[in-house]
Design a protein around this motif. Structure first.
Motif, PDB file in Angstrom:
ATOM      1  N   GLY A 185      -5.184 -12.060  27.065  1.00 59.09           N
ATOM      2  CA  GLY A 185      -4.404 -13.128  27.636  1.00 59.09           C
ATOM      3  C   GLY A 185      -5.254 -14.350  27.903  1.00 59.09           C
ATOM      4  O   GLY A 185      -6.424 -14.418  27.533  1.00 59.09           O
ATOM      5  N   GLN A 186      -4.668 -15.299  28.548  1.00 66.69           N
ATOM      6  CA  GLN A 186      -5.352 -16.564  28.803  1.00 66.69           C
ATOM      7  C   GLN A 186      -6.634 -16.385  29.603  1.00 66.69           C
ATOM      8  O   GLN A 186      -7.649 -16.974  29.302  1.00 66.69           O
ATOM      9  N   LYS A 187      -6.605 -15.579  30.647  1.00 66.88           N
ATOM     10  CA  LYS A 187      -7.807 -15.422  31.479  1.00 66.88           C
ATOM     11  C   LYS A 187      -8.893 -14.672  30.725  1.00 66.88           C
ATOM     12  O   LYS A 187     -10.067 -14.982  30.860  1.00 66.88           O
ATOM     13  N   GLY A 188      -8.508 -13.694  29.920  1.00 64.22           N
ATOM     14  CA  GLY A 188      -9.494 -12.974  29.114  1.00 64.22           C
ATOM     15  C   GLY A 188     -10.122 -13.888  28.084  1.00 64.22           C
ATOM     16  O   GLY A 188     -11.339 -13.873  27.873  1.00 64.22           O
ATOM     17  N   LEU A 189      -9.298 -14.695  27.443  1.00 63.53           N
ATOM     18  CA  LEU A 189      -9.802 -15.646  26.451  1.00 63.53           C
ATOM     19  C   LEU A 189     -10.705 -16.676  27.119  1.00 63.53           C
ATOM     20  O   LEU A 189     -11.765 -17.017  26.590  1.00 63.53           O
ATOM     21  N   GLN A 190     -10.302 -17.141  28.290  1.00 61.57           N
ATOM     22  CA  GLN A 190     -11.140 -18.112  29.008  1.00 61.57           C
ATOM     23  C   GLN A 190     -12.483 -17.504  29.372  1.00 61.57           C
ATOM     24  O   GLN A 190     -13.516 -18.169  29.296  1.00 61.57           O
ATOM     25  N   SER A 191     -12.506 -16.237  29.719  1.00 60.37           N
ATOM     26  CA  SER A 191     -13.756 -15.551  30.039  1.00 60.37           C
ATOM     27  C   SER A 191     -14.681 -15.516  28.816  1.00 60.37           C
ATOM     28  O   SER A 191     -15.884 -15.748  28.932  1.00 60.37           O
ATOM     29  N   ILE A 216     -14.640 -17.611  26.260  1.00 64.27           N
ATOM     30  CA  ILE A 216     -15.079 -18.998  26.033  1.00 64.27           C
ATOM     31  C   ILE A 216     -16.218 -19.349  26.992  1.00 64.27           C
ATOM     32  O   ILE A 216     -17.234 -19.929  26.586  1.00 64.27           O
ATOM     33  N   ASN A 217     -16.073 -18.964  28.244  1.00 64.31           N
ATOM     34  CA  ASN A 217     -17.122 -19.249  29.239  1.00 64.31           C
ATOM     35  C   ASN A 217     -18.424 -18.555  28.874  1.00 64.31           C
ATOM     36  O   ASN A 217     -19.503 -19.148  28.974  1.00 64.31           O
ATOM     37  N   LEU A 272     -19.417 -17.503  25.843  1.00 63.20           N
ATOM     38  CA  LEU A 272     -19.975 -18.032  24.597  1.00 63.20           C
ATOM     39  C   LEU A 272     -20.399 -19.493  24.727  1.00 63.20           C
ATOM     40  O   LEU A 272     -21.227 -19.974  23.962  1.00 63.20           O
ATOM     41  N   GLY A 273     -19.783 -20.190  25.667  1.00 62.26           N
ATOM     42  CA  GLY A 273     -20.080 -21.607  25.840  1.00 62.26           C
ATOM     43  C   GLY A 273     -19.419 -22.488  24.793  1.00 62.26           C
ATOM     44  O   GLY A 273     -19.808 -23.632  24.608  1.00 62.26           O
ATOM     45  N   THR A 274     -18.397 -21.968  24.116  1.00 58.97           N
ATOM     46  CA  THR A 274     -17.692 -22.732  23.091  1.00 58.97           C
ATOM     47  C   THR A 274     -16.310 -22.132  22.850  1.00 58.97           C
ATOM     48  O   THR A 274     -16.086 -20.951  23.123  1.00 58.97           O
ATOM     49  N   GLU A 275     -15.410 -22.978  22.371  1.00 61.47           N
ATOM     50  CA  GLU A 275     -14.095 -22.505  21.934  1.00 61.47           C
ATOM     51  C   GLU A 275     -14.074 -22.322  20.422  1.00 61.47           C
ATOM     52  O   GLU A 275     -13.045 -21.958  19.849  1.00 61.47           O
ATOM     53  N   ASP A 276     -15.197 -22.584  19.780  1.00 58.34           N
ATOM     54  CA  ASP A 276     -15.271 -22.589  18.325  1.00 58.34           C
ATOM     55  C   ASP A 276     -15.648 -21.203  17.799  1.00 58.34           C
ATOM     56  O   ASP A 276     -16.812 -20.940  17.490  1.00 58.34           O
ATOM     57  N   PHE A 277     -14.667 -20.324  17.736  1.00 56.46           N
ATOM     58  CA  PHE A 277     -14.862 -18.996  17.150  1.00 56.46           C
ATOM     59  C   PHE A 277     -13.529 -18.516  16.605  1.00 56.46           C
ATOM     60  O   PHE A 277     -12.461 -18.951  17.053  1.00 56.46           O
ATOM     61  N   ALA A 278     -13.604 -17.662  15.606  1.00 52.86           N
ATOM     62  CA  ALA A 278     -12.387 -17.133  14.980  1.00 52.86           C
ATOM     63  C   ALA A 278     -11.768 -16.071  15.881  1.00 52.86           C
ATOM     64  O   ALA A 278     -12.466 -15.358  16.596  1.00 52.86           O
TER      65      ALA A 278
END
Length: 81
Positions: free
Chosen positions: A1-7, A9-10, A12-18
């Motif tokens: 979900g959104q919180k898992g995805l945000q975790s 991203i945090n 990795l330090g980026t939103e740039d991943f498949a």
């Protein structure tokens, strides 16, 4: 979900991943989205989710062997009629 995805991203330090996503539709009625997302699939949904998991696994295998563009085109193509 959104919180898992945000975790992720945090960390990795980026939103740039498949990402590999399996859609589950919208919650029925007024059910809160988190409750719907975390609930178990019912018996009527079991066949659909099993098919989605097989398709996702095939997509990951194609992604690794042939690249993400080919995998996306193959997995997201409409089913043959």
């Amino acid at each position: 979900g959104q919180k898992g995805l945000q975790s992720i991203i945090n960390h990795l330090g980026t939103e740039d991943f498949a990402r590999l996503r399996i859609g589950i539709g919208r919650p029925p009625g007024q059910m809160p989205a988190p409750k719907y997302v975390l609930s178990r699939f019912n018996s009527d949904e079991q066949e659909s989710i099993e098919h989605a998991v097989v398709l996702a696994a095939d997509g990951v295998e194609c992604w690794l062997k042939e690249g993400i563009d080919i995998a996306m085109n193959r997995v997201n193509a409409p089913p043959p009629s």
